[in-house]
Design a protein around this motif. Structure first.
Motif, PDB file in Angstrom:
ATOM      1  N   ARG A  79      -6.355   7.105  -7.432  1.00 54.17           N
ATOM      2  CA  ARG A  79      -6.602   5.882  -8.205  1.00 54.17           C
ATOM      3  C   ARG A  79      -5.287   5.201  -8.564  1.00 54.17           C
ATOM      4  O   ARG A  79      -5.159   3.985  -8.466  1.00 54.17           O
ATOM      5  CB  ARG A  79      -7.403   6.193  -9.466  1.00 54.17           C
ATOM      6  CG  ARG A  79      -8.886   6.398  -9.226  1.00 54.17           C
ATOM      7  CD  ARG A  79      -9.688   6.440 -10.532  1.00 54.17           C
ATOM      8  NE  ARG A  79      -9.267   7.508 -11.427  1.00 54.17           N
ATOM      9  CZ  ARG A  79      -9.691   8.768 -11.363  1.00 54.17           C
ATOM     10  NH1 ARG A  79     -10.551   9.122 -10.430  1.00 54.17           N
ATOM     11  NH2 ARG A  79      -9.264   9.662 -12.227  1.00 54.17           N
TER      12      ARG A  79
ATOM     13  N   TRP B  56      -3.909   1.493  -7.279  1.00 48.28           N
ATOM     14  CA  TRP B  56      -4.013   0.530  -8.358  1.00 48.28           C
ATOM     15  C   TRP B  56      -3.571  -0.843  -7.881  1.00 48.28           C
ATOM     16  O   TRP B  56      -2.526  -1.006  -7.267  1.00 48.28           O
ATOM     17  CB  TRP B  56      -3.144   0.974  -9.533  1.00 48.28           C
ATOM     18  CG  TRP B  56      -3.260   0.060 -10.712  1.00 48.28           C
ATOM     19  CD1 TRP B  56      -4.244   0.052 -11.633  1.00 48.28           C
ATOM     20  CD2 TRP B  56      -2.361  -0.985 -11.069  1.00 48.28           C
ATOM     21  NE1 TRP B  56      -4.029  -0.917 -12.564  1.00 48.28           N
ATOM     22  CE2 TRP B  56      -2.873  -1.586 -12.239  1.00 48.28           C
ATOM     23  CE3 TRP B  56      -1.196  -1.484 -10.524  1.00 48.28           C
ATOM     24  CZ2 TRP B  56      -2.238  -2.656 -12.865  1.00 48.28           C
ATOM     25  CZ3 TRP B  56      -0.565  -2.539 -11.149  1.00 48.28           C
ATOM     26  CH2 TRP B  56      -1.084  -3.111 -12.306  1.00 48.28           C
TER      27      TRP B  56
ATOM     28  N   ASP C  69     -13.782   3.219  -8.566  1.00 52.63           N
ATOM     29  CA  ASP C  69     -14.620   4.124  -9.345  1.00 52.63           C
ATOM     30  C   ASP C  69     -15.023   3.458 -10.657  1.00 52.63           C
ATOM     31  O   ASP C  69     -15.904   3.937 -11.339  1.00 52.63           O
ATOM     32  CB  ASP C  69     -13.851   5.423  -9.655  1.00 52.63           C
ATOM     33  CG  ASP C  69     -13.689   6.277  -8.432  1.00 52.63           C
ATOM     34  OD1 ASP C  69     -14.474   6.118  -7.493  1.00 52.63           O
ATOM     35  OD2 ASP C  69     -12.777   7.134  -8.437  1.00 52.63           O
TER      36      ASP C  69
END
Length: 75
Positions: free
Chosen positions: A58, A62, A69
């Motif tokens: 994640r 970014w 999610d």
């Protein structure tokens, strides 16, 4: 607080639960309060590793929009 000698550890080499400091530190996972908790150490380790990998993915994505999610990310 105890020093760990009265806790349970999972031996990463043998796959056995140990009480106290029976094995060298690099070979142990823990400490755990019960032998049952120590026996589940491989599951705990896998779960934490997956969570860390997911978090890194994640963070790495970014701002790219490739990992979503977050249900509010499409807004």
């Amino acid at each position: 607080m105890t020093d760990g000698s009265e806790k349970y550890w999972y031996n990463l080499k043998t796959g056995e639960v140990e009480k106290g400091f029976e094995s060298p530190a690099p070979d142990r996972a823990g400490p755990f309060d019960t032998p049952e908790e120590a026996a589940k150490a491989p599951e705990v380790i896998r779960g934490r590793s997956k969570a860390w990998a997911d978090e890194e993915a994640r963070e790495d994505s970014w701002g790219t929009g490739s990992v979503s999610d977050d249900p509010g990310a499409d807004q």
